[in-house]
Design a protein around this motif. Structure first.
Motif, mmCIF file in Angstrom:
data_model
loop_
_atom_site.group_PDB
_atom_site.id
_atom_site.type_symbol
_atom_site.label_atom_id
_atom_site.label_comp_id
_atom_site.label_asym_id
_atom_site.label_seq_id
_atom_site.Cartn_x
_atom_site.Cartn_y
_atom_site.Cartn_z
ATOM 1 N N PRO A 194 -15.467 0.957 -35.425
ATOM 2 C CA PRO A 194 -15.395 0.029 -33.853
ATOM 3 C C PRO A 194 -16.437 -0.845 -33.506
ATOM 4 O O PRO A 194 -16.391 -1.788 -32.902
ATOM 5 C CB PRO A 194 -14.865 0.913 -32.899
ATOM 6 N N ASN A 195 -17.534 -0.442 -33.741
ATOM 7 C CA ASN A 195 -18.746 -1.328 -33.394
ATOM 8 C C ASN A 195 -18.857 -2.362 -34.320
ATOM 9 O O ASN A 195 -19.887 -3.307 -34.131
ATOM 10 C CB ASN A 195 -20.275 -0.498 -33.107
ATOM 11 N N ARG A 196 -18.389 -2.482 -35.366
ATOM 12 C CA ARG A 196 -18.309 -3.428 -36.421
ATOM 13 C C ARG A 196 -17.004 -4.403 -36.421
ATOM 14 O O ARG A 196 -17.279 -5.581 -36.372
ATOM 15 C CB ARG A 196 -18.409 -3.016 -37.680
ATOM 16 N N ALA A 197 -16.021 -3.803 -36.025
ATOM 17 C CA ALA A 197 -14.609 -4.562 -36.023
ATOM 18 C C ALA A 197 -13.659 -3.664 -35.001
ATOM 19 O O ALA A 197 -13.341 -2.639 -35.299
ATOM 20 C CB ALA A 197 -14.052 -4.931 -37.180
ATOM 21 N N GLN A 198 -13.611 -4.360 -33.871
ATOM 22 C CA GLN A 198 -12.760 -3.504 -32.849
ATOM 23 C C GLN A 198 -11.187 -3.631 -33.451
ATOM 24 O O GLN A 198 -10.627 -2.633 -33.247
ATOM 25 C CB GLN A 198 -12.680 -4.367 -31.756
ATOM 26 N N ASN A 199 -10.596 -4.647 -33.672
ATOM 27 C CA ASN A 199 -9.541 -4.739 -34.491
ATOM 28 C C ASN A 199 -9.384 -5.581 -35.760
ATOM 29 O O ASN A 199 -10.034 -6.499 -36.205
ATOM 30 C CB ASN A 199 -8.635 -5.832 -33.517
ATOM 31 N N VAL A 200 -8.505 -4.991 -36.585
ATOM 32 C CA VAL A 200 -8.363 -5.517 -37.897
ATOM 33 C C VAL A 200 -6.808 -5.816 -38.190
ATOM 34 O O VAL A 200 -5.908 -4.935 -37.466
ATOM 35 C CB VAL A 200 -8.724 -4.452 -39.116
ATOM 36 N N VAL A 201 -6.392 -6.965 -38.723
ATOM 37 C CA VAL A 201 -5.163 -7.105 -39.081
ATOM 38 C C VAL A 201 -5.042 -7.840 -40.656
ATOM 39 O O VAL A 201 -6.227 -8.236 -41.042
ATOM 40 C CB VAL A 201 -4.465 -8.492 -38.176
ATOM 41 N N LEU A 202 -4.065 -7.238 -41.411
ATOM 42 C CA LEU A 202 -3.995 -7.854 -42.720
ATOM 43 C C LEU A 202 -3.224 -8.853 -43.157
ATOM 44 O O LEU A 202 -2.084 -9.293 -42.823
ATOM 45 C CB LEU A 202 -3.341 -6.608 -43.457
ATOM 46 N N LEU A 203 -3.550 -9.680 -44.118
ATOM 47 C CA LEU A 203 -2.932 -10.914 -44.821
ATOM 48 C C LEU A 203 -2.690 -10.573 -46.074
ATOM 49 O O LEU A 203 -3.785 -10.296 -46.873
ATOM 50 C CB LEU A 203 -3.794 -12.052 -44.534
ATOM 51 N N ILE A 204 -1.659 -9.997 -46.603
ATOM 52 C CA ILE A 204 -1.402 -9.201 -47.857
ATOM 53 C C ILE A 204 -0.564 -10.232 -48.864
ATOM 54 O O ILE A 204 0.369 -10.885 -48.591
ATOM 55 C CB ILE A 204 -0.504 -8.082 -47.533
ATOM 56 N N ASP A 205 -1.192 -10.249 -49.940
ATOM 57 C CA ASP A 205 -0.565 -10.897 -51.097
ATOM 58 C C ASP A 205 0.247 -9.664 -51.923
ATOM 59 O O ASP A 205 -0.616 -8.927 -52.478
ATOM 60 C CB ASP A 205 -1.349 -11.431 -52.177
ATOM 61 N N GLY A 206 1.526 -9.493 -51.411
ATOM 62 C CA GLY A 206 2.322 -8.480 -52.086
ATOM 63 C C GLY A 206 3.557 -8.249 -51.143
ATOM 64 O O GLY A 206 3.778 -8.894 -50.262
ATOM 65 N N GLU A 207 4.141 -7.073 -51.677
ATOM 66 C CA GLU A 207 5.258 -6.829 -50.967
ATOM 67 C C GLU A 207 4.867 -5.859 -49.523
ATOM 68 O O GLU A 207 3.979 -5.015 -49.514
ATOM 69 C CB GLU A 207 6.196 -6.096 -51.594
ATOM 70 N N PRO A 208 5.928 -5.826 -48.399
ATOM 71 C CA PRO A 208 5.634 -4.946 -47.363
ATOM 72 C C PRO A 208 5.761 -3.662 -47.809
ATOM 73 O O PRO A 208 6.741 -3.161 -48.440
ATOM 74 C CB PRO A 208 6.764 -5.450 -46.265
ATOM 75 N N GLY A 209 5.015 -2.815 -47.123
ATOM 76 C CA GLY A 209 5.408 -1.255 -47.122
ATOM 77 C C GLY A 209 4.549 -0.724 -48.725
ATOM 78 O O GLY A 209 4.832 0.417 -48.919
ATOM 79 N N SER A 210 3.885 -1.485 -49.249
ATOM 80 C CA SER A 210 3.282 -0.886 -50.505
ATOM 81 C C SER A 210 2.387 0.052 -50.480
ATOM 82 O O SER A 210 1.683 0.226 -49.370
ATOM 83 C CB SER A 210 2.577 -2.393 -51.404
ATOM 84 N N ARG A 211 2.051 0.846 -51.502
ATOM 85 C CA ARG A 211 1.124 1.982 -51.439
ATOM 86 C C ARG A 211 -0.284 1.371 -51.029
ATOM 87 O O ARG A 211 -1.054 2.078 -50.296
ATOM 88 C CB ARG A 211 1.161 2.412 -52.932
ATOM 89 N N GLY A 212 -0.706 0.402 -51.703
ATOM 90 C CA GLY A 212 -2.072 -0.051 -51.384
ATOM 91 C C GLY A 212 -2.181 -0.500 -49.835
ATOM 92 O O GLY A 212 -3.394 -0.185 -49.553
ATOM 93 N N GLU A 213 -1.067 -1.216 -49.227
ATOM 94 C CA GLU A 213 -1.338 -1.246 -47.881
ATOM 95 C C GLU A 213 -1.441 -0.233 -46.944
ATOM 96 O O GLU A 213 -2.078 -0.040 -46.103
ATOM 97 C CB GLU A 213 0.022 -2.052 -47.463
ATOM 98 N N LYS A 214 -0.651 0.759 -47.270
ATOM 99 C CA LYS A 214 -0.670 2.230 -46.458
ATOM 100 C C LYS A 214 -2.003 2.771 -46.589
ATOM 101 O O LYS A 214 -2.467 3.294 -45.674
ATOM 102 C CB LYS A 214 0.402 3.172 -47.261
ATOM 103 N N ILE A 215 -2.700 2.761 -47.955
ATOM 104 C CA ILE A 215 -4.024 3.424 -48.114
ATOM 105 C C ILE A 215 -4.785 2.566 -47.320
ATOM 106 O O ILE A 215 -5.724 3.366 -46.567
ATOM 107 C CB ILE A 215 -4.294 3.512 -49.533
ATOM 108 N N VAL A 216 -5.061 1.440 -47.278
ATOM 109 C CA VAL A 216 -5.919 0.595 -46.826
ATOM 110 C C VAL A 216 -5.770 0.713 -44.931
ATOM 111 O O VAL A 216 -6.942 1.113 -44.413
ATOM 112 C CB VAL A 216 -5.894 -0.972 -46.845
ATOM 113 N N LYS A 217 -4.665 0.841 -44.567
ATOM 114 C CA LYS A 217 -4.461 1.096 -43.236
ATOM 115 C C LYS A 217 -4.694 2.503 -42.689
ATOM 116 O O LYS A 217 -5.338 2.459 -41.819
ATOM 117 C CB LYS A 217 -3.019 0.749 -42.726
#
Length: 139
Positions: free
Chosen positions: A68-91
């Motif tokens: 949080p001291n580096r980034a309070q909020n993060v949002v993803l812009l994803i090249d891929g399908e919603p709900g992918s395994r990669g997205e879940k892991i990153v989140k």
């Protein structure tokens, strides 16, 4: 508002999307890992190519350090399908680091060739970013 856009992709079109947001907000746009770490950013937009496989080690390590001291909020812009395994892991990795993950991911389909985006595509991604920035500024 202090904001930064960061990307990890071999696809030039995703980099163009990231650059469009950076130009619209006059903020820094870097690849991952960046030369200088995020520092007290109110919002970080991560542009990533994610599929059903694990994200690259560089991405996971970078996300683990987005405290949080580096980034309070993060949002993803994803090249891929919603709900992918990669997205879940990153989140999950971002949440473990303690940063707030905004649940307004934006999904695009970037082909292997070409880096141009249409004016309509540019406008849509900038409008999405504007909506995210408004929600962060409202908190």
């Amino acid at each position: 508002m202090k904001m930064r856009v960061m990307y990890y992709s071999k696809k030039a079109k995703l980099v163009t999307y990231a650059t469009a947001i950076g130009e619209a907000y006059g903020c820094l746009v870097n690849d991952i890992p960046p030369a200088y770490p995020a520092d007290k950013e109110r919002l970080v937009v991560l542009a990533l190519t994610l599929g059903n496989s694990d994200p690259a080690d560089e991405v996971r390590r970078f996300c683990k350090e987005l405290y949080p001291n580096r980034a309070q909020n993060v949002v993803l812009l994803i090249d891929g399908e919603p709900g992918s395994r990669g997205e879940k892991i990153v989140k999950d990795v971002l949440k473990e680091a303690g940063t707030n993950v905004i649940d307004k991911s934006y999904y695009v389909k970037c082909g292997i060739f070409g880096k141009k985006i249409s004016l309509e595509e540019r406008q849509k991604v900038v409008d999405w970013a504007r909506d995210v920035v408004s929600s962060v500024e409202g908190t």
